[in-house]
Motif scaffolding. Structure first.
Motif, PDB file in Angstrom:
ATOM      1  N   GLU A  18      -3.676  25.632   8.655  1.00  0.00           N
ATOM      2  CA  GLU A  18      -2.741  26.042   7.395  1.00  0.00           C
ATOM      3  C   GLU A  18      -3.704  26.459   6.704  1.00  0.00           C
ATOM      4  OE1 GLU A  18      -0.657  22.735   5.736  1.00  0.00           O
ATOM      5  OE2 GLU A  18       0.342  22.062   7.738  1.00  0.00           O
ATOM      6  N   SER A  28       1.441  35.598  18.418  1.00  0.00           N
ATOM      7  CA  SER A  28       0.582  34.885  17.470  1.00  0.00           C
ATOM      8  C   SER A  28      -0.799  35.039  17.271  1.00  0.00           C
ATOM      9  CB  SER A  28       1.092  33.375  17.460  1.00  0.00           C
ATOM     10  OG  SER A  28       0.505  32.536  16.238  1.00  0.00           O
ATOM     11  N   HIS A  75       0.477  31.909  11.228  1.00  0.00           N
ATOM     12  CA  HIS A  75       0.616  30.742  10.787  1.00  0.00           C
ATOM     13  C   HIS A  75       2.108  30.518  10.303  1.00  0.00           C
ATOM     14  CE1 HIS A  75       0.266  26.109  10.094  1.00  0.00           C
ATOM     15  NE2 HIS A  75       0.732  26.621   8.811  1.00  0.00           N
ATOM     16  N   ASN A  76       2.349  31.066   9.272  1.00  0.00           N
ATOM     17  CA  ASN A  76       3.482  31.033   8.492  1.00  0.00           C
ATOM     18  C   ASN A  76       4.851  31.621   9.553  1.00  0.00           C
ATOM     19  OD1 ASN A  76       2.620  30.214   6.261  1.00  0.00           O
ATOM     20  ND2 ASN A  76       2.031  32.018   5.393  1.00  0.00           N
ATOM     21  N   HIS A  82       4.654  30.886  21.608  1.00  0.00           N
ATOM     22  CA  HIS A  82       3.781  31.632  20.728  1.00  0.00           C
ATOM     23  C   HIS A  82       2.363  31.931  21.619  1.00  0.00           C
ATOM     24  CE1 HIS A  82       6.257  30.597  17.176  1.00  0.00           C
ATOM     25  NE2 HIS A  82       6.334  29.370  17.775  1.00  0.00           N
ATOM     26  N   LYS A 140       5.787  28.905  12.042  1.00  0.00           N
ATOM     27  CA  LYS A 140       6.432  27.862  11.125  1.00  0.00           C
ATOM     28  C   LYS A 140       7.801  28.375  11.087  1.00  0.00           C
ATOM     29  CE  LYS A 140       5.127  25.578   7.905  1.00  0.00           C
ATOM     30  NZ  LYS A 140       4.458  25.251   6.546  1.00  0.00           N
ATOM     31  N   ASP A 149       9.786  28.430  14.369  1.00  0.00           N
ATOM     32  CA  ASP A 149      10.020  27.148  15.021  1.00  0.00           C
ATOM     33  C   ASP A 149      11.284  26.095  14.200  1.00  0.00           C
ATOM     34  OD1 ASP A 149       8.046  27.261  16.936  1.00  0.00           O
ATOM     35  OD2 ASP A 149       6.375  26.467  15.883  1.00  0.00           O
ATOM     36  N   GLN A 150      11.726  26.783  13.319  1.00  0.00           N
ATOM     37  CA  GLN A 150      12.817  26.269  12.499  1.00  0.00           C
ATOM     38  C   GLN A 150      14.082  26.562  13.003  1.00  0.00           C
ATOM     39  OE1 GLN A 150      12.329  26.922   8.346  1.00  0.00           O
ATOM     40  NE2 GLN A 150      10.525  26.156   8.290  1.00  0.00           N
ATOM     41  N   HIS A 176      -3.098  27.605  14.025  1.00  0.00           N
ATOM     42  CA  HIS A 176      -2.959  26.438  13.977  1.00  0.00           C
ATOM     43  C   HIS A 176      -3.357  25.692  12.710  1.00  0.00           C
ATOM     44  CE1 HIS A 176      -6.952  26.279  15.273  1.00  0.00           C
ATOM     45  NE2 HIS A 176      -7.124  25.012  14.990  1.00  0.00           N
TER      46      HIS A 176
END
Length: 298
Positions: free
Chosen positions: A118, A111, A128-129, A145, A132, A135-136, A116
């Protein structure tokens, strides 16, 4: 361990592969370039030639691996039709799908500092995207990361400016304290994460040295025989005009200017300074020797 390394034999991938092979791990390196196969194999690793845009290829390559190192490779910032953020999102989704379908349970994702945020981080919103999206993944997939800071080698971008104008000029730097990092130190940290047992999710910052822009200019200047080299601060508008004048994609240029502006205001590094890592081994004076060689050859 069976470990998959993405990013071919780049600034991080090559020293990472060398370290993992030396420690006895079974390493497969993904590259889109068939010409890299011999070099990969010469390091003692297996080459998997294919595209990160091919989810089936990724899934097949990841299957049976104990750990994967993921990263989004650089792309052409001068292609005016290129959508950088969409590219990040697409590869993030590809990685997530391949990790899920292959059953891999350990992921170390490259990363960046500022991931952190947005908004307000310019092109770094891409990273950042990706974070995210990853992390799903199901909780049984453990993820680190990696958040490296400003890369030493980005300073090569100022070579022509130093030669032609005699200064480093940017919309950050000068008196700003900047955390810098060597890809060698990043590779060492990634190798440690890949091979150390861990469950859960975490963030790890990687830095090599904290220096102001002025201190960097002094170190580089002395190395190239220009001891009076200065780092001067320019406006966002001036920085943007400089990038677009050389043909850069205007949207990406604006994203770079916003990113550097956030470094100048401290927005980008606020979380880094709250979670300062132990510094790596490679210092700016070490990089300055490489910089000087390249400066004199070009």
């Amino acid at each position: 361990m069976k470990i998959i390394v993405t990013g071919s034999l780049g600034h991080i991938g090559k020293p990472l592969t060398q370290e993992l092979v030396q420690k006895g791990h079974d390493v497969t390196v993904i590259s889109s370039n068939p010409e890299k196969q011999a070099e990969i194999e010469a390091l003692g690793a297996t080459a998997a030639i294919g595209s990160l845009e091919d989810t089936a290829f990724l899934t097949e390559t990841f299957t049976g691996a104990d750990a994967v190192y993921s990263m989004v490779p650089p792309n052409n910032y001068f292609n005016h039709d290129f959508d950088l953020i969409a590219y990040y999102i697409r590869l993030g989704n590809n990685y997530a799908q391949a990790i899920k379908d292959s059953g891999v349970k350990r992921l170390v994702n490259l990363s960046t500092i500022g991931a952190h945020l947005e908004k307000g981080s310019g092109i770094l919103v891409g990273a950042h995207n990706v974070a995210k999206i990853l992390d799903q993944l199901p909780e049984e997939v453990s993820i680190t990361h990696m958040r490296p800071t400003s890369f030493y080698y980005n300073l090569y971008g100022y070579t022509d400016m130093i030669k032609n104008a005699g200064v480093i000029a940017a919309n950050y730097g000068a008196d700003d304290l900047i955390p810098w990092v060597s890809p060698i130190d990043i590779a060492a940290a990634v190798a440690e994460e890949l091979t150390t047992p861990f469950t859960g999710r975490k963030i790890r910052y990687v830095g090599s040295e904290e220096l102001t822009g002025n201190e960097v200019a002094k170190i580089l200047g002395e190395a190239i025989g220009k001891p009076d080299l200065k780092w001067i601060l320019i406006s966002d508008e001036e920085a943007l005009n400089g990038l677009t004048s050389i043909g850069m994609n205007p949207k990406i240029a604006a994203g770079l200017v916003e990113m550097y502006g956030a470094l100048h205001t401290g927005l980008l590094s606020e979380d880094y300074f709250r979670n300062r890592p132990v510094m790596g081994k490679v210092k700016m004076t070490d990089f300055a020797k490489e910089f000087a060689l390249a400066f004199k050859q070009n």
